[in-house]
Design a protein around this motif. Structure first.
Motif, PDB file in Angstrom:
ATOM      1  N   PRO A 166      47.245  58.601  35.962  1.00 59.47           N
ATOM      2  CA  PRO A 166      47.610  58.990  37.333  1.00 59.47           C
ATOM      3  C   PRO A 166      47.174  57.993  38.394  1.00 59.47           C
ATOM      4  CG  PRO A 166      46.755  60.885  36.128  1.00 59.47           C
ATOM      5  CD  PRO A 166      46.551  59.688  35.249  1.00 59.47           C
ATOM      6  N   ASP A 167      46.116  57.228  38.127  1.00 60.30           N
ATOM      7  CA  ASP A 167      45.671  56.245  39.115  1.00 60.30           C
ATOM      8  C   ASP A 167      46.571  55.023  39.159  1.00 60.30           C
ATOM      9  OD1 ASP A 167      45.034  55.069  36.720  1.00 60.30           O
ATOM     10  OD2 ASP A 167      42.878  54.929  37.104  1.00 60.30           O
ATOM     11  N   GLY A 168      47.470  54.873  38.163  1.00 61.84           N
ATOM     12  CA  GLY A 168      48.392  53.751  38.128  1.00 61.84           C
ATOM     13  C   GLY A 168      47.773  52.447  37.697  1.00 61.84           C
ATOM     14  N   VAL A 169      46.528  52.468  37.236  1.00 62.64           N
ATOM     15  CA  VAL A 169      45.839  51.243  36.829  1.00 62.64           C
ATOM     16  C   VAL A 169      45.823  51.102  35.310  1.00 62.64           C
ATOM     17  CG1 VAL A 169      43.645  49.987  36.906  1.00 62.64           C
ATOM     18  CG2 VAL A 169      44.445  51.246  38.923  1.00 62.64           C
ATOM     19  N   ARG A 170      45.466  52.151  34.625  1.00 61.59           N
ATOM     20  CA  ARG A 170      45.410  52.113  33.161  1.00 61.59           C
ATOM     21  C   ARG A 170      46.813  52.267  32.579  1.00 61.59           C
ATOM     22  NH1 ARG A 170      41.160  50.146  30.830  1.00 61.59           N
ATOM     23  NH2 ARG A 170      41.600  51.448  28.997  1.00 61.59           N
ATOM     24  N   TYR A 197      45.991  44.842  38.168  1.00 53.13           N
ATOM     25  CA  TYR A 197      45.452  44.757  39.515  1.00 53.13           C
ATOM     26  C   TYR A 197      46.076  43.547  40.192  1.00 53.13           C
ATOM     27  CZ  TYR A 197      42.429  41.057  37.675  1.00 53.13           C
ATOM     28  OH  TYR A 197      41.972  39.900  37.094  1.00 53.13           O
ATOM     29  N   ARG A 198      45.973  43.524  41.511  1.00 51.34           N
ATOM     30  CA  ARG A 198      46.500  42.420  42.294  1.00 51.34           C
ATOM     31  C   ARG A 198      45.354  41.505  42.727  1.00 51.34           C
ATOM     32  NH1 ARG A 198      51.751  43.809  45.363  1.00 51.34           N
ATOM     33  NH2 ARG A 198      52.505  45.693  44.333  1.00 51.34           N
ATOM     34  N   LEU A 205      50.150  39.500  40.280  1.00 52.35           N
ATOM     35  CA  LEU A 205      49.810  40.729  39.573  1.00 52.35           C
ATOM     36  C   LEU A 205      49.232  40.326  38.216  1.00 52.35           C
ATOM     37  CD1 LEU A 205      49.979  43.889  39.396  1.00 52.35           C
ATOM     38  CD2 LEU A 205      52.136  43.538  38.185  1.00 52.35           C
ATOM     39  N   VAL A 206      48.028  40.801  37.911  1.00 59.69           N
ATOM     40  CA  VAL A 206      47.332  40.438  36.678  1.00 59.69           C
ATOM     41  C   VAL A 206      47.317  41.637  35.749  1.00 59.69           C
ATOM     42  CG1 VAL A 206      45.190  39.571  35.672  1.00 59.69           C
ATOM     43  CG2 VAL A 206      45.919  38.780  37.939  1.00 59.69           C
ATOM     44  N   LEU A 207      47.748  41.424  34.509  1.00 61.11           N
ATOM     45  CA  LEU A 207      47.713  42.450  33.464  1.00 61.11           C
ATOM     46  C   LEU A 207      46.649  42.065  32.449  1.00 61.11           C
ATOM     47  CD1 LEU A 207      51.490  43.193  32.751  1.00 61.11           C
ATOM     48  CD2 LEU A 207      49.934  44.398  34.276  1.00 61.11           C
ATOM     49  N   LYS A 208      45.641  42.918  32.301  1.00 59.01           N
ATOM     50  CA  LYS A 208      44.641  42.739  31.256  1.00 59.01           C
ATOM     51  C   LYS A 208      45.070  43.544  30.040  1.00 59.01           C
ATOM     52  CE  LYS A 208      40.334  41.537  33.586  1.00 59.01           C
ATOM     53  NZ  LYS A 208      38.915  41.943  33.790  1.00 59.01           N
TER      54      LYS A 208
END
Length: 483
Positions: A166-170, A197-198, A205-208
């Protein structure tokens, strides 16, 4: 100015401003409902939305001003009639036409202001509004990675996320295709989970990515097949960086929209029409020089000059050629005929487009004047109509004003479309609604001046009751004679 005039003018000004802002608010809500999907979720700053709404409000004046004049005039005279103030004015020897004098001046001032607004301010507002709306609709959504959808938000990448917190991060169940324009999808990445995260400057935009695998297809040591070798790489954690420069809100140069006729004033419309007509005339002379030889020698009879050698074509011209030359001669003639036909068709379509542009310039030219005329005509309908129905407030006046405004709007829309299609003259198409409703306004003014009970329900009720009674009596006499 007499006290009666001040009373009527004061009674008109307040409802006018109230109804004007109400109508503007309703039209603005319709604008938001229409473009809500193009504005929500794109990361606009608050002032961008506010600026767009301000320009949209300016473009809605052409519809809001006549409607508010119609509604406020009905409310003003309806309230005066309901409170018997109009009766007192007439009993004092002041006729209705004289009582309407200050309002006529007020509406005339509003009409002149509407003309100035439509000629000077509305073209600028249209330019700002349509250019900003175009850029807003072209802006990409800030929801770059929606769940369960293959997203092409980034050039040369296709990304799919199976599930998001729901936080849109994970992120979970990620699939990334890295596309090569020449060879296709050469690299594919699968990851069980990750986060995004930006960067602080909002440029990337960085994707881990965690617990994944990467497949790469490359060319081998021998041969030229770009997908000869497959490499598989497993990783515990890695990063992918995507450029966000194309996601930022960019403004298009407003000069690209200035060619539209809605963004022109009277002077610019005249100049645009002259340029189009000049191109039509110059094109006509060129077309005449192109086709005149065919018309001259094949359609127009002519006589030979005294010293000219006379000639006569054979009855069957093909028989004069050798058998092996006939096919090439016929083919050349057909080719020239087809080329001439294509040229004629293209010239016809070009002239149709130019003629349509001329009609559109004339339509926009007449629109500058019809707004002012509509304010006067709808006031001419609304004021006597309010004196006849004698009802104030926002009840019956709203219903009546909306009904008359719909009649005006439907007629003007049909006339404008017919003018743009070339079925009627642009002058007739744009002024047909004014011409139709003006006699109605004079008729209602006459009825109000003579205290006509045109909308008195009791009179119509008594009329129908009398007809029903007469019909029932005749029916009873008929049954008695038959019996």
């Amino acid at each position: 100015m007499k006290k009666i005039h001040k009373l009527i003018l004061k009674a008109f000004i307040q409802p006018f401003f109230v109804t004007f802002f109400i109508v503007m608010f309703v039209l603005l809500m319709l604008f938001l409902f229409k473009y809500i999907d193009d504005l929500i979720g794109k990361g606009f700053e608050w002032y961008i939305i506010l600026e767009l709404m301000m320009y949209a409000s300016a473009t809605n004046v052409a519809m809001a001003l006549p409607l508010s004049i119609l509604l406020s005039s009905i409310m003003t005279f309806g309230s005066l009639g309901e409170n018997y103030e109009l009766v007192a004015i007439k009993s004092a020897g002041v006729p209705l036409s004289r009582a309407m004098y200050p309002m006529v001046l007020m509406v005339t001032f509003l009409s002149i202001s509407a003309f100035i607004f439509s000629d000077y301010m509305l073209p600028v507002a249209n330019l700002k509004y349509f250019s900003l709306l175009y850029d807003a609709r072209q802006q990409k959504s800030t929801n770059l990675l929606p769940e369960g959808i293959f997203s092409n938000s980034f050039p040369n990448y296709t990304i799919r996320v199976h599930k998001k917190d729901p936080d849109g991060v994970r992120l979970y169940g990620m699939m990334i295709y890295e596309k090569n324009p020449s060879t296709g999808n050469n690299n594919v990445i699968f990851a069980k989970e990750g986060s995004m995260y930006r960067t602080p400057d909002d440029s990337f935009l960085v994707l881990k990515l965690k617990d994944g695998i990467r497949y790469e297809e490359t060319s081998g040591d021998k041969g030229y097949n770009p997908r000869q070798r497959l490499t598989r790489l497993r990783f515990k954690e890695t990063e992918q960086k995507f450029d966000l420069s194309n996601m930022k809100f960019k403004r298009t140069n407003e000069s690209e929209f200035k060619s539209a006729y809605q963004m022109m004033n009277l002077k610019q419309l005249k100049q645009a029409r002259k340029e189009i007509e000049f191109k039509l005339d110059s094109g006509l002379s060129t077309e005449f020089r192109t086709f005149s030889p065919y018309v001259k020698y094949f359609s127009v009879p002519h006589q030979t000059k005294p010293n000219q050698v006379k000639y006569k074509l054979a009855a069957n011209l093909l028989n004069t050629f050798k058998p092996e030359e006939r096919l090439s001669t016929v083919g050349a003639a057909l080719g020239e005929a087809r080329s001439l036909q294509e040229t004629i068709v293209s010239k016809i379509e070009m002239r149709k487009g130019a003629a349509e542009n001329v009609r559109r310039t004339k339509v926009e030219y007449q629109r500058k004047f019809t707004l002012s005329a509509a304010c006067l005509v709808l006031f001419l309908i609304g004021a006597p109509l309010g004196a006849i129905i004698r009802k104030g407030g926002l009840g019956l006046p709203v219903v009546v004003s909306v009904a008359f405004f719909l009649i005006y709007h439907i007629i003007s829309t049909i006339g404008e479309k017919s003018a743009k299609d070339g079925n009627v003259s642009p002058v007739v198409g744009m002024w047909i609604a004014i011409v139709v409703l003006t006699p109605l306004g004079f008729f209602l003014t006459y009825k109000a001046a003579t205290d006509s009970a045109l909308f008195d329900v009791d009179i119509y009720k008594k009329f129908f009751v009398r007809i029903i009674d007469q019909t029932s009596k005749r029916f009873k006499k008929t049954r008695t004679s038959i019996g």
